[in-house]
Design an enzyme around this catalytic site. Structure first.
Site, PDB file in Angstrom:
ATOM      1  N   GLU A   1       0.876  -1.183   0.000  1.00 15.44           N
ATOM      2  CA  GLU A   1       0.000   0.000   0.000  1.00 15.44           C
ATOM      3  C   GLU A   1       0.909   1.227   0.000  1.00 15.44           C
ATOM      4  O   GLU A   1       1.896   1.272   0.734  1.00 15.44           O
ATOM      5  CB  GLU A   1      -0.885  -0.072   1.254  1.00 15.44           C
ATOM      6  CG  GLU A   1      -1.238   1.228   1.928  1.00 15.44           C
ATOM      7  CD  GLU A   1      -2.351   2.025   1.238  1.00 15.44           C
ATOM      8  OE1 GLU A   1      -3.426   1.448   0.966  1.00 15.44           O
ATOM      9  OE2 GLU A   1      -2.142   3.237   0.996  1.00 15.44           O
TER      10      GLU A   1
ATOM     11  N   SER B   1       0.669   4.196   1.162  1.00 18.54           N
ATOM     12  CA  SER B   1       0.822   5.014   2.371  1.00 18.54           C
ATOM     13  C   SER B   1       1.581   4.278   3.479  1.00 18.54           C
ATOM     14  O   SER B   1       1.889   4.873   4.511  1.00 18.54           O
ATOM     15  CB  SER B   1      -0.558   5.425   2.901  1.00 18.54           C
ATOM     16  OG  SER B   1      -1.203   4.309   3.478  1.00 18.54           O
ATOM     17  N   SER B   2       1.868   3.003   3.270  1.00 17.16           N
ATOM     18  CA  SER B   2       2.431   2.167   4.340  1.00 17.16           C
ATOM     19  C   SER B   2       3.941   2.315   4.472  1.00 17.16           C
ATOM     20  O   SER B   2       4.694   2.085   3.517  1.00 17.16           O
ATOM     21  CB  SER B   2       2.055   0.706   4.058  1.00 17.16           C
ATOM     22  OG  SER B   2       2.976  -0.197   4.618  1.00 17.16           O
ATOM     23  N   THR B   3       4.373   2.690   5.655  1.00 16.69           N
ATOM     24  CA  THR B   3       5.794   2.929   5.926  1.00 16.69           C
ATOM     25  C   THR B   3       6.639   1.676   5.680  1.00 16.69           C
ATOM     26  O   THR B   3       7.670   1.730   5.019  1.00 16.69           O
ATOM     27  CB  THR B   3       5.983   3.400   7.372  1.00 16.69           C
ATOM     28  OG1 THR B   3       5.269   2.531   8.251  1.00 16.69           O
ATOM     29  CG2 THR B   3       5.453   4.819   7.563  1.00 16.69           C
TER      30      THR B   3
ATOM     31  N   SER C   1       5.847  -0.902   3.933  1.00 16.08           N
ATOM     32  CA  SER C   1       5.803  -1.288   2.511  1.00 16.08           C
ATOM     33  C   SER C   1       6.894  -0.552   1.742  1.00 16.08           C
ATOM     34  O   SER C   1       7.478  -1.098   0.792  1.00 16.08           O
ATOM     35  CB  SER C   1       4.440  -0.950   1.896  1.00 16.08           C
ATOM     36  OG  SER C   1       3.406  -1.733   2.433  1.00 16.08           O
TER      37      SER C   1
END
EC number: 5.99.1.4
Lengths: 209, 209
Positions: free
Chosen positions: A12, A14-16, A18
């Site tokens: 995703e 917005s996922s740090t 990721s």
């Protein structure tokens, strides 16, 4: 010659964590001899199903404070730049739609890394169409054409279906990895183990083509 | 000669990943040259403060299903037995009170590992006073005397204070580790990094005694 086993990478924008996985996965997958299947999806609907209106790092402040510190340390460990996005989480919907469109055209990996670099390496707002247009242009693509197609009903439906698949397969966060036998691994911390699993599992079911 | 840096290990008896950390920490800390400060505490009040009435692995079923699978894999990786406790989470209140009592007497580490082995290695119910009595007896201690003292107001208050400290220091889960400079690390996955930090930080502030 043997087929390279497929290795699914669900992420995703917005996922740090990721971000860390996306910046690390290619050389590791190459070394392991597996083919990455890029799966951009949205955590929003997944989190909503768990009763959260936003990132759990925002819902639970103590966990959020720790995550930012952990990300600082992890970025240093992996030699990556790290800006804390403002606002957090960023809205990654358009970026995910564009990334999905690139799958059949081969530019999803390079687009994905460019978006993560803009977001976490340069502190830019990835919900801004201008930012995404600039990235597409820098990759030699036609931003207007691609963004229009990314927003088409066909492509929107495709992302919704991918998200339904994420939930039906038990994904609850990102990044998430799947080996070909369906074994699931969650988190950047498990990337190496997931690749080991994918390789071992593929060797067990080896069938020369 | 240099003082061994202290390394705080905060753990909860019902916590699956605390089990892995507790069984692994001593040889790693020995090798790193740090002294473990054992900190048994309760996640219940910490979780309540975040709005959960039980373990997040029970509150969020998809995350819970994954955790059990991940624990199976991790136990194999570390060569540890693994039973899934029933019920989960186990009530670790009495075990925590007893472990706290052992701190000044030196038997907290061996008691802690015995409780985790009963719970996750043998599938026994650690809320059962008989189970804990058996463990204490096997360590050459007087179960009746210790359990009475563990339930004293003084000791209950001591555990409550430790729990207040956990929350005021930002602990939101277990296991959690602190280096002497206050740097916090969460999760069995971070044990090695936390020890590295503790050693590096101690070298920086080295003062011969």
């Amino acid at each position: 010659m043997l087929r390279r086993p497929q290795f699914e990478f669900w992420y995703e924008f917005s996922s740090t964590y990721s971000y860390l996985a996306a910046m690390r996965i290619e050389p590791l997958a190459e070394e392991a001899g597996v083919e990455i299947v890029w799966r951009p999806f949205l955590l929003g609907p997944v989190f909503k199903a768990q009763g959260w209106e936003t990132s759990p790092f925002s819902v639970y402040p103590a966990k959020g404070r720790y995550m930012w510190r952990d990300m600082e340390r992890e970025a240093v460990r992996f030699g990556l730049p790290f800006y804390r996005p403002n606002p957090f989480p960023q809205n990654g919907l358009l970026a995910a739609r564009i990334a999905l469109l690139g799958l059949d055209r081969g530019w999803t990996p390079v687009f994905t890394k460019a978006v993560y670099t803009a977001e976490f390496g340069e502190g830019r707002d990835i919900s801004d169409t201008e930012v995404l247009s600039g990235i597409l242009a820098s990759l030699g693509r036609d931003p207007e054409e691609i963004i229009t197609e990314a927003q088409s009903e066909t492509n929107k439906t495709r992302l919704r279906r991918l998200n339904d698949e994420a939930q039906s397969r038990g994904i609850f966060g990102a990044p998430t990895f799947f080996a070909e036998d369906g074994e699931m691994f969650w988190g950047n911390d498990r990337l190496e183990q997931a690749l080991d699993w994918a390789v071992t599992q593929a060797k067990r079911s080896e069938v020369p083509l």
